[in-house]
Each structure stands twice: as C-alpha cells, then as structure tokens.
Motif scaffolding. Structure first.
Motif, PDB file in Angstrom:
ATOM      1  N   GLY A 125       0.815  -1.206   0.000  1.00  0.00           N
ATOM      2  CA  GLY A 125       0.000   0.000   0.000  1.00  0.00           C
ATOM      3  C   GLY A 125       0.848   1.255   0.000  1.00  0.00           C
ATOM      4  N   LEU A 126       1.949   1.240   0.743  1.00  0.00           N
ATOM      5  CA  LEU A 126       2.850   2.398   0.749  1.00  0.00           C
ATOM      6  C   LEU A 126       3.468   2.607  -0.637  1.00  0.00           C
ATOM      7  CD1 LEU A 126       4.665   1.974   4.185  1.00  0.00           C
ATOM      8  CD2 LEU A 126       2.972   3.709   3.558  1.00  0.00           C
ATOM      9  N   ALA A 127       3.784   1.504  -1.312  1.00  0.00           N
ATOM     10  CA  ALA A 127       4.312   1.630  -2.672  1.00  0.00           C
ATOM     11  C   ALA A 127       3.250   2.196  -3.617  1.00  0.00           C
ATOM     12  CB  ALA A 127       4.802   0.268  -3.168  1.00  0.00           C
ATOM     13  N   TYR A 128       2.007   1.746  -3.451  1.00  0.00           N
ATOM     14  CA  TYR A 128       0.914   2.307  -4.246  1.00  0.00           C
ATOM     15  C   TYR A 128       0.779   3.820  -4.029  1.00  0.00           C
ATOM     16  CZ  TYR A 128      -1.110  -2.354  -5.256  1.00  0.00           C
ATOM     17  OH  TYR A 128      -1.345  -3.626  -5.698  1.00  0.00           O
ATOM     18  N   ALA A 129       1.122   4.272  -2.823  1.00  0.00           N
ATOM     19  CA  ALA A 129       0.891   5.667  -2.447  1.00  0.00           C
ATOM     20  C   ALA A 129       1.981   6.617  -2.913  1.00  0.00           C
ATOM     21  CB  ALA A 129       0.750   5.762  -0.925  1.00  0.00           C
ATOM     22  N   VAL A 130       3.095   6.107  -3.432  1.00  0.00           N
ATOM     23  CA  VAL A 130       4.237   6.975  -3.741  1.00  0.00           C
ATOM     24  C   VAL A 130       3.865   8.160  -4.647  1.00  0.00           C
ATOM     25  CG1 VAL A 130       6.464   7.059  -4.952  1.00  0.00           C
ATOM     26  CG2 VAL A 130       6.006   5.252  -3.287  1.00  0.00           C
ATOM     27  N   PRO A 131       3.214   7.941  -5.815  1.00  0.00           N
ATOM     28  CA  PRO A 131       2.872   9.113  -6.645  1.00  0.00           C
ATOM     29  C   PRO A 131       1.965  10.096  -5.919  1.00  0.00           C
ATOM     30  CG  PRO A 131       2.608   7.074  -7.890  1.00  0.00           C
ATOM     31  CD  PRO A 131       2.791   6.686  -6.459  1.00  0.00           C
ATOM     32  N   ALA A 132       0.980   9.583  -5.172  1.00  0.00           N
ATOM     33  CA  ALA A 132       0.061  10.460  -4.456  1.00  0.00           C
ATOM     34  C   ALA A 132       0.796  11.290  -3.410  1.00  0.00           C
ATOM     35  CB  ALA A 132      -1.043   9.635  -3.796  1.00  0.00           C
ATOM     36  N   VAL A 133       1.727  10.663  -2.703  1.00  0.00           N
ATOM     37  CA  VAL A 133       2.471  11.376  -1.667  1.00  0.00           C
ATOM     38  C   VAL A 133       3.336  12.472  -2.280  1.00  0.00           C
ATOM     39  CG1 VAL A 133       4.339  11.129   0.015  1.00  0.00           C
ATOM     40  CG2 VAL A 133       2.461   9.481  -0.007  1.00  0.00           C
ATOM     41  N   VAL A 134       4.003  12.161  -3.372  1.00  0.00           N
ATOM     42  CA  VAL A 134       4.873  13.144  -4.020  1.00  0.00           C
ATOM     43  C   VAL A 134       4.065  14.343  -4.495  1.00  0.00           C
ATOM     44  CG1 VAL A 134       6.375  13.555  -6.012  1.00  0.00           C
ATOM     45  CG2 VAL A 134       6.603  11.443  -4.675  1.00  0.00           C
ATOM     46  N   VAL A 135       2.928  14.083  -5.141  1.00  0.00           N
ATOM     47  CA  VAL A 135       2.114  15.181  -5.666  1.00  0.00           C
ATOM     48  C   VAL A 135       1.423  15.936  -4.535  1.00  0.00           C
ATOM     49  CG1 VAL A 135       0.200  15.778  -7.203  1.00  0.00           C
ATOM     50  CG2 VAL A 135       1.772  13.957  -7.842  1.00  0.00           C
ATOM     51  N   THR A 136       0.958  15.226  -3.509  1.00  0.00           N
ATOM     52  CA  THR A 136       0.264  15.872  -2.404  1.00  0.00           C
ATOM     53  C   THR A 136       1.154  16.863  -1.678  1.00  0.00           C
ATOM     54  OG1 THR A 136      -1.169  13.951  -2.087  1.00  0.00           O
ATOM     55  CG2 THR A 136      -0.974  15.462  -0.229  1.00  0.00           C
ATOM     56  N   ALA A 137       2.429  16.552  -1.579  1.00  0.00           N
ATOM     57  CA  ALA A 137       3.348  17.466  -0.906  1.00  0.00           C
ATOM     58  C   ALA A 137       3.362  18.837  -1.569  1.00  0.00           C
ATOM     59  CB  ALA A 137       4.755  16.876  -0.900  1.00  0.00           C
ATOM     60  N   ALA A 138       3.061  18.887  -2.876  1.00  0.00           N
ATOM     61  CA  ALA A 138       3.024  20.158  -3.597  1.00  0.00           C
ATOM     62  C   ALA A 138       1.606  20.677  -3.768  1.00  0.00           C
ATOM     63  CB  ALA A 138       3.695  20.002  -4.967  1.00  0.00           C
ATOM     64  N   ASP A 139       0.654  19.762  -4.016  1.00  0.00           N
ATOM     65  CA  ASP A 139      -0.734  20.150  -4.263  1.00  0.00           C
ATOM     66  C   ASP A 139      -1.635  19.073  -3.672  1.00  0.00           C
ATOM     67  OD1 ASP A 139      -3.257  20.748  -5.203  1.00  0.00           O
ATOM     68  OD2 ASP A 139      -2.625  21.162  -7.253  1.00  0.00           O
ATOM     69  N   PRO A 140      -2.134  19.283  -2.437  1.00  0.00           N
ATOM     70  CA  PRO A 140      -2.929  18.235  -1.780  1.00  0.00           C
ATOM     71  C   PRO A 140      -4.137  17.782  -2.580  1.00  0.00           C
ATOM     72  CG  PRO A 140      -2.284  19.914  -0.192  1.00  0.00           C
ATOM     73  CD  PRO A 140      -1.879  20.425  -1.551  1.00  0.00           C
ATOM     74  N   SER A 141      -4.834  18.696  -3.221  1.00  0.00           N
ATOM     75  CA  SER A 141      -6.025  18.314  -3.971  1.00  0.00           C
ATOM     76  C   SER A 141      -5.675  17.358  -5.112  1.00  0.00           C
ATOM     77  CB  SER A 141      -6.714  19.560  -4.526  1.00  0.00           C
ATOM     78  OG  SER A 141      -7.832  19.201  -5.302  1.00  0.00           O
ATOM     79  N   ALA A 142      -4.648  17.691  -5.877  1.00  0.00           N
ATOM     80  CA  ALA A 142      -4.240  16.837  -6.998  1.00  0.00           C
ATOM     81  C   ALA A 142      -3.649  15.525  -6.506  1.00  0.00           C
ATOM     82  CB  ALA A 142      -3.231  17.572  -7.879  1.00  0.00           C
ATOM     83  N   GLY A 143      -2.858  15.588  -5.450  1.00  0.00           N
ATOM     84  CA  GLY A 143      -2.235  14.371  -4.941  1.00  0.00           C
ATOM     85  C   GLY A 143      -3.237  13.383  -4.389  1.00  0.00           C
ATOM     86  N   LEU A 144      -4.234  13.886  -3.677  1.00  0.00           N
ATOM     87  CA  LEU A 144      -5.255  12.992  -3.130  1.00  0.00           C
ATOM     88  C   LEU A 144      -6.111  12.385  -4.236  1.00  0.00           C
ATOM     89  CD1 LEU A 144      -6.197  15.125  -0.023  1.00  0.00           C
ATOM     90  CD2 LEU A 144      -5.186  12.843   0.020  1.00  0.00           C
ATOM     91  N   ALA A 145      -6.250  13.098  -5.354  1.00  0.00           N
ATOM     92  CA  ALA A 145      -6.948  12.513  -6.506  1.00  0.00           C
ATOM     93  C   ALA A 145      -6.184  11.296  -7.016  1.00  0.00           C
ATOM     94  CB  ALA A 145      -7.105  13.552  -7.608  1.00  0.00           C
ATOM     95  N   TRP A 146      -4.856  11.366  -7.000  1.00  0.00           N
ATOM     96  CA  TRP A 146      -4.050  10.200  -7.385  1.00  0.00           C
ATOM     97  C   TRP A 146      -4.264   9.058  -6.400  1.00  0.00           C
ATOM     98  CZ3 TRP A 146      -1.596   8.968 -11.705  1.00  0.00           C
ATOM     99  CH2 TRP A 146      -1.280   9.992 -12.603  1.00  0.00           C
ATOM    100  N   ALA A 147      -4.414   9.393  -5.123  1.00  0.00           N
ATOM    101  CA  ALA A 147      -4.683   8.351  -4.127  1.00  0.00           C
ATOM    102  C   ALA A 147      -6.030   7.686  -4.394  1.00  0.00           C
ATOM    103  CB  ALA A 147      -4.658   8.955  -2.723  1.00  0.00           C
ATOM    104  N   VAL A 148      -7.040   8.471  -4.785  1.00  0.00           N
ATOM    105  CA  VAL A 148      -8.344   7.904  -5.133  1.00  0.00           C
ATOM    106  C   VAL A 148      -8.200   6.904  -6.279  1.00  0.00           C
ATOM    107  CG1 VAL A 148     -10.625   8.443  -6.072  1.00  0.00           C
ATOM    108  CG2 VAL A 148      -9.641   9.887  -4.281  1.00  0.00           C
ATOM    109  N   GLY A 149      -7.298   7.199  -7.212  1.00  0.00           N
ATOM    110  CA  GLY A 149      -7.123   6.346  -8.384  1.00  0.00           C
ATOM    111  C   GLY A 149      -6.646   4.939  -8.073  1.00  0.00           C
ATOM    112  N   VAL A 150      -5.975   4.748  -6.948  1.00  0.00           N
ATOM    113  CA  VAL A 150      -5.478   3.397  -6.622  1.00  0.00           C
ATOM    114  C   VAL A 150      -6.341   2.705  -5.565  1.00  0.00           C
ATOM    115  CG1 VAL A 150      -3.101   3.899  -7.284  1.00  0.00           C
ATOM    116  CG2 VAL A 150      -3.823   4.304  -4.934  1.00  0.00           C
ATOM    117  N   ILE A 151      -7.436   3.341  -5.141  1.00  0.00           N
ATOM    118  CA  ILE A 151      -8.305   2.701  -4.145  1.00  0.00           C
ATOM    119  C   ILE A 151      -8.837   1.351  -4.630  1.00  0.00           C
ATOM    120  CG2 ILE A 151     -10.542   2.871  -2.990  1.00  0.00           C
ATOM    121  CD1 ILE A 151      -9.989   5.799  -2.484  1.00  0.00           C
ATOM    122  N   PRO A 152      -9.322   1.219  -5.895  1.00  0.00           N
ATOM    123  CA  PRO A 152      -9.787  -0.109  -6.325  1.00  0.00           C
ATOM    124  C   PRO A 152      -8.705  -1.177  -6.227  1.00  0.00           C
ATOM    125  CG  PRO A 152     -10.579   1.573  -7.831  1.00  0.00           C
ATOM    126  CD  PRO A 152      -9.601   2.250  -6.930  1.00  0.00           C
ATOM    127  N   ALA A 153      -7.463  -0.822  -6.564  1.00  0.00           N
ATOM    128  CA  ALA A 153      -6.371  -1.789  -6.475  1.00  0.00           C
ATOM    129  C   ALA A 153      -6.110  -2.164  -5.020  1.00  0.00           C
ATOM    130  CB  ALA A 153      -5.104  -1.210  -7.113  1.00  0.00           C
TER     131      ALA A 153
END
Length: 324
Positions: free
Chosen positions: A19-47
């Motif tokens: 799960g932490l590996a799945y979160a890497v892109p979301a974490v990187v983007v969230t650090a700069a733009d929380p709204s966009a980064g959390l959208a990436w996190a939503v994208g891996v929820i089904p997985a």
C-alpha cells in the motif's frame, strides 16, 4: 478463507508495504498540491481494495478491476444530467447484471454486480467530463498498481471452490431488490440537490447482499467505517494541516486499506472515505461540516433503503399464497 474463520480486523505488514508503494505518486504530488495528490490516491483505491493475488500472472486482475471501475463511472456520469434517466438506468442495470450472474459463462458478472454497479452510482455524482477524468485516473492508478505488484514476492496460490450458480428466479428477485434500493437512493440524492447525488446509491448497492446476515454486517460496518473516516478527514481538515501531513494521511490510508483486505469486518470504507473527503476538503469548495454531513447522511440513507428493500423482498417471498 471463510468469513467465520477470518479475523475481525486482519493486518498484513507485507500488504501494508504494498500500500505504501501504491501511495508513492500520491504522496509526491500531495506534498506540492494536496487536492491533486489525493486525486491520485483515489485512483489506486480499487487496487488497494482488491488485495494482492498470489501468482504474478493473476495480478493483471488489478487492471481488469480498474477498467471495470472506470467504465462504470463513465456510464453513471453519462446519465447524471437527466435524473429520471439516471434512476431508471440504475434499476434496469441492477436487474440485468443480477440476471447475468446466473450464467456461469459470464465470469465478470459477479464483479460487475459487487463493484461495477455501485460505481455506476458513484458516477451519478459526476458530469461526463469529470467522469471520464476519474475513469482515466482510476485506470492509470490500476496500471501503476499492477506494475508495482509484480515486484512483490509471489504468494501461495490457494485453490478456490467453484461458486454455485444461482437460479435465475432468485437473481431476478435480488436484482429488483437492489435496483429499487439503488434507484430510490439516487432519486433522493437528486431530489435533495446533494452535491454528490450518487453517494447514497453507491452505499445502498455496496452493502446489499442476498444473505441477510451479510447485509446487516455490511450495513453496520459501512456506517461505522464511514463515520470514523469522515471524522478523521474533516477533523484533520479543520486544522488546516501542512501538505506533508496530508500526504502522510494518504499514505497511511492506502497502507491500511491494503493491510486489512482479509478482514471480516467491513473496514474498507474507513480508508476510502478518509481519502475522498480529504480531497474534497483540500479543494476548499465547501466547509468540513458540509462534507461530513453529506457523506455520513447519504451513507445512512443508502443503508436504510438497502435494509428496507431486503425486508420487503423477504416479506413477499415468505408470504403464503392466497387461496383462489
């Protein structure tokens, strides 16, 4: 593993790492733009919700699930602009998909019933453009998750007993039952002018099960999980934390979602609600109280309709035939 032998809340550090590996892109983007980064996190929820299939060759199922989720979201978004059509679509699809599960050759039918149909409901909260965007995000997240999963050690393959094929008459009744619940929930969402009119519909379809015990367990589990997830997301959002804290929350939620896949209790909504509401709060369109009330309120409406539809269906089936 049979539900009765699973722990109430399972935990796997092996899957938490995934799960932490799945979160890497979301974490990187969230650090700069929380709204966009959390959208990436939503994208891996089904997985994350699927877990990690044992053999590597079976892990392409992550992409299949993502594609089904994306198509379902798009379908819901295409009818979202016309409430009457949207309500009718949910009812019709529920019956058609339920009947399809009675055909042993339709291997994706059970998945479509358990996941695809509820995500059609979720798509009712989007317009076609945002629905397509959400679908692409989920598909991209699923492809990324599949590639990451290939790096994880191969688990032990477990033999699965063949699923019994239900009778068409049984699935017709069940399709009508969940169709009425989902369509009714969607109608209430549209009638009340909710920002996300599909949330109640999704809740009704996700908790519905042919078995009464499973329905009640999922109803209680989803209500509690959504409430706790909303409290975490909205409570933290009210404090206006720095982006790095939000990124940490996203990583913890995805790690927890993966780690607890084998749980007997229905805990996945806690993690998905935490991520989704954190994203909405980060966008700043509405206050935390608004999102808390809408998420929890619509969830309870959907659950209530699912329980009511099951009670009515059970009463009709058990009613003695009239003489004549």
């Amino acid at each position: 593993m049979p539900a009765t032998t699973r722990p109430a809340i399972a935990w796997s550090w092996h899957n938490a790492g995934l799960g932490l590996a799945y979160a890497v892109p979301a974490v990187v983007v969230t650090a700069a733009d929380p709204s966009a980064g959390l959208a990436w996190a939503v994208g891996v929820i089904p997985a994350a919700a699927l877990g990690l299939p044992g053999p590597r060759r079976a892990r392409v199922a992550v992409v299949v699930v993502g594609a089904l989720a994306g198509v379902s979201m798009v379908l819901g978004s295409l009818v979202s602009g016309t409430p009457a059509l949207a309500v009718a679509t949910v009812l019709a699809l529920a019956v058609v998909v339920a009947l399809t599960t009675a055909n042993p050759r339709r291997r994706l039918a059970p998945l479509s019933l358990a996941l695809g149909l509820p995500l059609v409901g979720a798509g009712l909260s989007e317009d076609p453009a945002s629905g397509a965007g959400a679908a692409l995000l989920i598909l991209a997240g699923s492809v990324y998750a599949w590639l990451v999963s290939l790096l994880w050690p191969q688990g032990v393959a477990r033999a699965r007993a063949p699923r019994p094929v239900p009778a068409r008459s049984v699935m017709l009744r069940y399709g009508l039952q969940i169709g009425v619940a989902g369509a009714g929930a969607a109608a209430i969402g549209f009638a009340t002018g909710a920002d996300h009119p599909g949330w109640a519909c999704t809740a009704a379809l996700l908790v519905s099960r042919p078995d009464g015990d499973a329905l009640h367990a999922r109803s209680v589990g989803r209500a509690a999980s959504v409430l706790l997830g909303a409290l975490v997301a909205c409570g933290l959002g009210a404090l206006h934390p720095p982006s790095v804290v939000v990124a940490g929350l996203a990583a913890a939620a995805l790690a927890g979602a993966c780690a607890t896949v084998g749980s007997r209790w229905y805990v996945m909504p806690f993690f998905s609600t935490t991520i989704v509401l954190s994203m909405l709060v980060a966008r700043g369109d509405e206050g935390t109280g608004h999102w808390f009330a809408e998420r929890v309120g619509e969830t309870l409406v959907g659950i209530a309709l699912a329980l009511a539809a099951a009670w009515v269906a059970g009463w009709i089936v058990s009613r003695p035939p009239t003489a004549g």
